[in-house]
Motif scaffolding. Structure first.
Motif, PDB file in Angstrom:
ATOM      1  N   ALA A  49       0.826  -1.206   0.000  1.00 28.19           N
ATOM      2  CA  ALA A  49       0.000   0.000   0.000  1.00 28.19           C
ATOM      3  C   ALA A  49       0.858   1.254   0.000  1.00 28.19           C
ATOM      4  O   ALA A  49       0.509   2.259  -0.631  1.00 28.19           O
ATOM      5  CB  ALA A  49      -0.928  -0.010   1.210  1.00 28.19           C
ATOM      6  N   ALA A  50       2.003   1.218   0.705  1.00 30.87           N
ATOM      7  CA  ALA A  50       2.867   2.395   0.792  1.00 30.87           C
ATOM      8  C   ALA A  50       3.485   2.751  -0.547  1.00 30.87           C
ATOM      9  O   ALA A  50       3.823   3.915  -0.793  1.00 30.87           O
ATOM     10  CB  ALA A  50       3.964   2.160   1.828  1.00 30.87           C
ATOM     11  N   LEU A  51       3.646   1.762  -1.409  1.00 32.05           N
ATOM     12  CA  LEU A  51       4.254   1.996  -2.717  1.00 32.05           C
ATOM     13  C   LEU A  51       3.235   2.446  -3.757  1.00 32.05           C
ATOM     14  O   LEU A  51       3.578   2.633  -4.927  1.00 32.05           O
ATOM     15  CB  LEU A  51       4.975   0.728  -3.196  1.00 32.05           C
ATOM     16  CG  LEU A  51       6.199   0.343  -2.350  1.00 32.05           C
ATOM     17  CD1 LEU A  51       6.710  -1.036  -2.750  1.00 32.05           C
ATOM     18  CD2 LEU A  51       7.306   1.384  -2.504  1.00 32.05           C
ATOM     19  N   LYS A  52       2.001   2.613  -3.331  1.00 33.53           N
ATOM     20  CA  LYS A  52       0.951   3.139  -4.194  1.00 33.53           C
ATOM     21  C   LYS A  52       0.485   4.481  -3.628  1.00 33.53           C
ATOM     22  O   LYS A  52       0.713   4.788  -2.460  1.00 33.53           O
ATOM     23  CB  LYS A  52      -0.241   2.171  -4.247  1.00 33.53           C
ATOM     24  CG  LYS A  52       0.113   0.758  -4.678  1.00 33.53           C
ATOM     25  CD  LYS A  52       0.369   0.657  -6.159  1.00 33.53           C
ATOM     26  CE  LYS A  52      -0.907   0.728  -6.960  1.00 33.53           C
ATOM     27  NZ  LYS A  52      -0.687   0.543  -8.400  1.00 33.53           N
ATOM     28  N   ALA A  53      -0.165   5.264  -4.456  1.00 31.95           N
ATOM     29  CA  ALA A  53      -0.757   6.505  -3.954  1.00 31.95           C
ATOM     30  C   ALA A  53      -1.996   6.174  -3.132  1.00 31.95           C
ATOM     31  O   ALA A  53      -2.652   5.156  -3.356  1.00 31.95           O
ATOM     32  CB  ALA A  53      -1.129   7.423  -5.118  1.00 31.95           C
ATOM     33  N   SER A  54      -2.318   7.026  -2.180  1.00 36.85           N
ATOM     34  CA  SER A  54      -3.563   6.879  -1.436  1.00 36.85           C
ATOM     35  C   SER A  54      -4.467   8.062  -1.764  1.00 36.85           C
ATOM     36  O   SER A  54      -3.993   9.166  -2.029  1.00 36.85           O
ATOM     37  CB  SER A  54      -3.314   6.809   0.075  1.00 36.85           C
ATOM     38  OG  SER A  54      -2.842   8.054   0.557  1.00 36.85           O
ATOM     39  N   VAL A  55      -5.763   7.800  -1.751  1.00 37.75           N
ATOM     40  CA  VAL A  55      -6.756   8.837  -2.026  1.00 37.75           C
ATOM     41  C   VAL A  55      -7.781   8.790  -0.905  1.00 37.75           C
ATOM     42  O   VAL A  55      -8.451   7.781  -0.716  1.00 37.75           O
ATOM     43  CB  VAL A  55      -7.456   8.615  -3.384  1.00 37.75           C
ATOM     44  CG1 VAL A  55      -8.427   9.761  -3.664  1.00 37.75           C
ATOM     45  CG2 VAL A  55      -6.444   8.481  -4.516  1.00 37.75           C
ATOM     46  N   ASN A  56      -7.880   9.867  -0.142  1.00 37.37           N
ATOM     47  CA  ASN A  56      -8.821   9.910   0.972  1.00 37.37           C
ATOM     48  C   ASN A  56      -9.792  11.075   0.798  1.00 37.37           C
ATOM     49  O   ASN A  56      -9.388  12.232   0.732  1.00 37.37           O
ATOM     50  CB  ASN A  56      -8.087  10.069   2.305  1.00 37.37           C
ATOM     51  CG  ASN A  56      -9.056  10.136   3.476  1.00 37.37           C
ATOM     52  OD1 ASN A  56      -9.854   9.223   3.683  1.00 37.37           O
ATOM     53  ND2 ASN A  56      -9.003  11.225   4.230  1.00 37.37           N
ATOM     54  N   ILE A  57     -11.085  10.753   0.695  1.00 36.00           N
ATOM     55  CA  ILE A  57     -12.118  11.788   0.663  1.00 36.00           C
ATOM     56  C   ILE A  57     -12.410  12.139   2.114  1.00 36.00           C
ATOM     57  O   ILE A  57     -13.129  11.435   2.811  1.00 36.00           O
ATOM     58  CB  ILE A  57     -13.377  11.290  -0.061  1.00 36.00           C
ATOM     59  CG1 ILE A  57     -13.013  10.832  -1.474  1.00 36.00           C
ATOM     60  CG2 ILE A  57     -14.445  12.374  -0.102  1.00 36.00           C
ATOM     61  CD1 ILE A  57     -14.122  10.078  -2.177  1.00 36.00           C
ATOM     62  N   GLY A  58     -11.811  13.234   2.577  1.00 34.55           N
ATOM     63  CA  GLY A  58     -11.851  13.557   4.004  1.00 34.55           C
ATOM     64  C   GLY A  58     -13.101  14.266   4.463  1.00 34.55           C
ATOM     65  O   GLY A  58     -13.576  14.034   5.575  1.00 34.55           O
ATOM     66  N   THR A  59     -13.637  15.156   3.635  1.00 35.60           N
ATOM     67  CA  THR A  59     -14.863  15.869   3.994  1.00 35.60           C
ATOM     68  C   THR A  59     -15.762  15.985   2.775  1.00 35.60           C
ATOM     69  O   THR A  59     -15.287  15.990   1.634  1.00 35.60           O
ATOM     70  CB  THR A  59     -14.579  17.299   4.512  1.00 35.60           C
ATOM     71  OG1 THR A  59     -14.089  18.107   3.432  1.00 35.60           O
ATOM     72  CG2 THR A  59     -13.565  17.284   5.646  1.00 35.60           C
ATOM     73  N   LEU A  81       1.472  10.609  -1.959  1.00 40.22           N
ATOM     74  CA  LEU A  81       2.256  10.031  -3.034  1.00 40.22           C
ATOM     75  C   LEU A  81       3.495   9.322  -2.506  1.00 40.22           C
ATOM     76  O   LEU A  81       4.161   9.821  -1.592  1.00 40.22           O
ATOM     77  CB  LEU A  81       2.700  11.132  -4.008  1.00 40.22           C
ATOM     78  CG  LEU A  81       1.604  12.053  -4.544  1.00 40.22           C
ATOM     79  CD1 LEU A  81       2.221  13.109  -5.454  1.00 40.22           C
ATOM     80  CD2 LEU A  81       0.547  11.251  -5.283  1.00 40.22           C
ATOM     81  N   PRO A  82       3.858   8.185  -3.078  1.00 46.85           N
ATOM     82  CA  PRO A  82       5.120   7.537  -2.708  1.00 46.85           C
ATOM     83  C   PRO A  82       6.281   8.282  -3.351  1.00 46.85           C
ATOM     84  O   PRO A  82       6.088   9.009  -4.342  1.00 46.85           O
ATOM     85  CB  PRO A  82       4.974   6.127  -3.294  1.00 46.85           C
ATOM     86  CG  PRO A  82       4.080   6.318  -4.483  1.00 46.85           C
ATOM     87  CD  PRO A  82       3.113   7.401  -4.082  1.00 46.85           C
ATOM     88  N   PRO A  83       7.496   8.157  -2.813  1.00 48.79           N
ATOM     89  CA  PRO A  83       8.662   8.813  -3.425  1.00 48.79           C
ATOM     90  C   PRO A  83       8.796   8.412  -4.891  1.00 48.79           C
ATOM     91  O   PRO A  83       8.702   7.233  -5.241  1.00 48.79           O
ATOM     92  CB  PRO A  83       9.832   8.276  -2.592  1.00 48.79           C
ATOM     93  CG  PRO A  83       9.233   7.960  -1.265  1.00 48.79           C
ATOM     94  CD  PRO A  83       7.858   7.431  -1.573  1.00 48.79           C
ATOM     95  N   GLY A  84       8.991   9.396  -5.735  1.00 49.82           N
ATOM     96  CA  GLY A  84       9.081   9.163  -7.172  1.00 49.82           C
ATOM     97  C   GLY A  84       7.910   9.773  -7.913  1.00 49.82           C
ATOM     98  O   GLY A  84       8.067  10.303  -9.018  1.00 49.82           O
ATOM     99  N   GLU A  85       6.737   9.683  -7.317  1.00 52.15           N
ATOM    100  CA  GLU A  85       5.574  10.343  -7.899  1.00 52.15           C
ATOM    101  C   GLU A  85       5.695  11.854  -7.662  1.00 52.15           C
ATOM    102  O   GLU A  85       6.210  12.292  -6.642  1.00 52.15           O
ATOM    103  CB  GLU A  85       4.285   9.841  -7.260  1.00 52.15           C
ATOM    104  CG  GLU A  85       3.826   8.498  -7.782  1.00 52.15           C
ATOM    105  CD  GLU A  85       3.352   8.587  -9.226  1.00 52.15           C
ATOM    106  OE1 GLU A  85       2.375   9.305  -9.512  1.00 52.15           O
ATOM    107  OE2 GLU A  85       3.971   7.935 -10.081  1.00 52.15           O
ATOM    108  N   THR A  86       5.205  12.650  -8.595  1.00 47.08           N
ATOM    109  CA  THR A  86       5.316  14.099  -8.463  1.00 47.08           C
ATOM    110  C   THR A  86       3.932  14.743  -8.425  1.00 47.08           C
ATOM    111  O   THR A  86       2.965  14.204  -8.980  1.00 47.08           O
ATOM    112  CB  THR A  86       6.101  14.711  -9.634  1.00 47.08           C
ATOM    113  OG1 THR A  86       5.384  14.494 -10.858  1.00 47.08           O
ATOM    114  CG2 THR A  86       7.494  14.100  -9.735  1.00 47.08           C
ATOM    115  N   VAL A  87       3.873  15.892  -7.791  1.00 47.81           N
ATOM    116  CA  VAL A  87       2.630  16.650  -7.738  1.00 47.81           C
ATOM    117  C   VAL A  87       2.197  17.047  -9.149  1.00 47.81           C
ATOM    118  O   VAL A  87       1.007  17.040  -9.467  1.00 47.81           O
ATOM    119  CB  VAL A  87       2.796  17.900  -6.856  1.00 47.81           C
ATOM    120  CG1 VAL A  87       1.600  18.828  -6.997  1.00 47.81           C
ATOM    121  CG2 VAL A  87       2.985  17.502  -5.395  1.00 47.81           C
TER     122      VAL A  87
END
Length: 202
Positions: A49-59, A81-87
């Motif tokens: 899971a850490a090596l993938k991006a996470s998406v959380n709908i917080g509100t 984002l995990p290291p390597g992925e960019t904004v």
């Protein structure tokens, strides 16, 4: 319905976590070495899971009454984002998805890349040796799932790491650490700083 329209967009945004990630081989190797420890401390599957991006709908907010069609709705979505992925890559993807939902628009209010101090960096090597010497068991390098102030140093090219006591119930009620671990943490910090500053050879 603004709520229905936004729900369709949010459904599509969650697909980002299922897509391919750009993660350096050095990061994958680091996490693979730590897999058993990382999964035991957090939960089974935590490494993957850490090596993938996470998406959380917080509100999410919208609607005035159950018997009225909502004209407006808003939500806040947190991407990690995990290291390597960019904004920038994420931003382009979000823009392309949002364009498929003409009734919706988005606003970016905070972002930064996932910075990493390489496992081979002298600071990391020295800290790991100090930790193993202090704790008398193997210590593994990983990256944090949460944000830390270390990124502020890394943005300017200065190596930075975090090391501390094990956390329990992080982000949940009754979050705590064990006081008995604090002296070991202090010793690791002190040894690391001393050896790093005097140019300790590993």
């Amino acid at each position: 319905s603004a709520i229905a329209a936004l729900m369709e967009l949010l459904k599509d945004l969650q697909e980002y976590s299922r897509g391919p990630m750009i993660v350096p081989d050095s990061v994958k190797a680091m996490m693979e070495e730590a897999r058993d420890c990382f999964d035991n401390l957090l939960c089974p599957g935590a490494t993957d899971a850490a090596l993938k991006a996470s998406v959380n709908i917080g509100t999410i907010q919208g609607g005035l009454s159950v018997n009225m069609i909502p004209e407006e709705c808003s939500a806040e979505v947190d991407f990690r984002l995990p290291p390597g992925e960019t904004v920038e890559r994420l931003r382009e993807w979000v823009d392309s998805v949002t364009q498929r939902h003409p009734l919706c628009s988005g606003e970016e209010f905070n972002s930064y890349d996932a910075y990493l101090t390489e496992p081979s960096d002298p600071l990391v090597v020295i800290a790991r040796e100090a930790a193993e010497e202090t704790l008398d068991h193997p210590v593994y390098t990983t990256f944090s799932l949460g944000g830390t102030e270390a990124r502020l140093w890394r943005e300017y090219g200065t190596p930075a790491i975090t090391f501390g006591p094990n956390h329990h119930n992080m982000g949940s009620p009754d979050e705590y650490i064990e006081v008995a671990e604090l002296p070991y943490v202090v010793r690791v910090h002190a040894l690391t700083a001393l050896r790093f500053l005097i140019g300790h050879k590993t």
